[in-house]
Design a protein around this motif. Structure first.
Motif, short mmCIF file in Angstrom:
data_model
loop_
_atom_site.label_atom_id
_atom_site.label_comp_id
_atom_site.label_asym_id
_atom_site.label_seq_id
_atom_site.Cartn_x
_atom_site.Cartn_y
_atom_site.Cartn_z
N LEU A 260 0.84 -1.19 0.00
CA LEU A 260 0.00 0.00 0.00
C LEU A 260 0.88 1.25 0.00
N ALA A 261 0.26 2.38 -0.35
CA ALA A 261 0.96 3.66 -0.30
C ALA A 261 0.02 4.73 0.23
N GLY A 262 0.58 5.66 1.00
CA GLY A 262 -0.18 6.79 1.51
C GLY A 262 -0.16 7.96 0.54
N THR B 251 -3.94 3.24 -0.64
CA THR B 251 -4.40 2.47 -1.80
C THR B 251 -3.28 1.53 -2.20
N GLY B 252 -3.62 0.50 -2.97
CA GLY B 252 -2.59 -0.42 -3.42
C GLY B 252 -3.18 -1.72 -3.91
N GLU B 253 -2.46 -2.79 -3.67
CA GLU B 253 -2.88 -4.11 -4.15
C GLU B 253 -2.61 -5.16 -3.08
N ALA B 254 -3.39 -6.25 -3.16
CA ALA B 254 -3.26 -7.33 -2.17
C ALA B 254 -3.28 -8.67 -2.86
N TRP B 255 -2.82 -9.68 -2.12
CA TRP B 255 -2.66 -11.04 -2.63
C TRP B 255 -3.18 -11.98 -1.53
#
Length: 346
Positions: free
Chosen positions: A63-65, A209-213
């Motif tokens: 994730l990133a802020g 926001t970002g991505e997950a697995w």
């Protein structure tokens, strides 16, 4: 030592506790054993499999802020069986425990929970999907769209995950071999989640926001008795392609490897032992142990030759059976980010 931890130690299989992650190679007599040519039944197989000894629902997120600061999040629910089957109330042989963490460039926050099956404190239902332990929860109408919550003394997170691609099956259509002797698990993933939400940290809330697995795996003897731990990589490249790879360390110094190439469109190719190499490049002293925190990972068939470096080398999971788990950054032939898990480092 708190009462919940004492109860957990009494309930955990003695051989597994004594050997740490190597205990996953102990005898599995009486439990179901994964077999080749699996036929999955969804959504039912998103739920628990009580006749198998060990199972997990495992989420990692990069994730990133708003200011570009990178964060990592982990949420894991484990089920471990003392004996096959369900059972009601306190006679249930199912033990549940969970880990949650938030990693920043300068801090690593960890929490752990324990529960006994059969009393409603923890569990998983397949439809609608709900995985929980106390107030930690992963829930949604389906696994394609879920909310993820957990908290510790120094953190809390509330994240929304939406799948942007298909499920991915590792090994031979989900039958993932872990050793030359044939130990195996059923293993599939949802590596295409997009994420948005909020991290509550000691300095205040951070929208991210970002991505997950998500990794789903169940077995009864996933390791050989000659294996002591693993190094597992989930890498997401800027091209949209992804790579899952693991190195299972043998007690004689050799390793057994496996990998899955995941195209941006969800198409996959499995690679057996020897196709992937993972070479430690740099160690750091973490929790009194020498831990490899920079790696060279190669998959020549896909022209992959990358350096994998920990965002925070201190991402030590100081839980009952400790291990290293944290976000990584990827450079070299491909750029990207991902997660690294390393177990069995004594």
């Amino acid at each position: 030592m708190n009462a919940r931890l004492i109860a957990f130690l009494l309930l955990w299989p003695v051989a597994a506790l004594g050997q740490g992650f190597a205990g996953l190679g102990t005898d599995a007599t009486g439990f179901a054993i994964p077999a080749p040519d699996p036929v999955f039944d969804f959504p039912a197989d998103h739920g628990p499999h009580p006749d198998y000894r060990i199972e997990w629902w495992y989420v990692t997120a990069n994730l990133a802020g708003p200011d570009g600061t990178d964060y990592g999040v982990q949420w894991t629910l484990f089920r471990s069986a003392l004996a096959p089957g369900e059972g009601e109330g306190w006679i249930s042989p199912q033990v549940w425990f969970a880990h949650a963490a938030v990693t920043t460039p300068g801090a690593h926050h960890v929490a752990e929970r324990f529960a006994r099956g059969g009393i409603g404190q923890a569990g998983v239902t397949a439809q609608p999907f709900d995985a929980w332990i106390d107030d930690w929860q992963m829930t949604g109408e389906t696994l394609d769209k879920v909310t993820l919550t957990a908290s510790g003394t120094e953190f809390r997170y509330d994240l929304r995950l939406a799948a942007q691609g298909p499920l991915v099956f590792h090994g031979d259509r989900g039958f993932s071999v872990k050793s030359a002797e044939g130990q195996a698990s059923y293993y599939y993933s949802q590596p295409f989640y997009r994420v948005e939400g909020v991290l509550d940290l000691p300095d205040g809330p951070v929208p991210v926001t970002g991505e997950a697995w998500l990794d789903r795996e169940y077995s009864s003897q996933p390791l050989s008795s000659t294996q002591s731990g693993w190094d597992w990589f989930s890498l997401s490249f800027d091209t949209g392609d992804k790579l899952m790879g693991f190195r299972l360390r043998q007690t004689d110094g050799s390793a057994y490897t496996s990998a899955t190439w995941i195209g941006a469109d969800g198409a996959t190719q499995a690679y057996g032992d020897g196709a992937l190499t993972a070479e430690p490049l740099q160690d750091a002293e973490v929790a009194g142990r020498e831990i490899p925190v920079t790696w060279r990972v190669r998959l020549p068939d896909r022209d992959i030759d990358v350096t994998v470096e920990a965002l925070n080398p201190e991402a030590w999971m100081a839980v009952s059976i400790p291990y290293w788990e944290g976000p990584v950054r990827v450079g070299g032939s491909h750029a990207g980010r991902g997660y690294l898990e390393m177990t069995g480092y004594e």
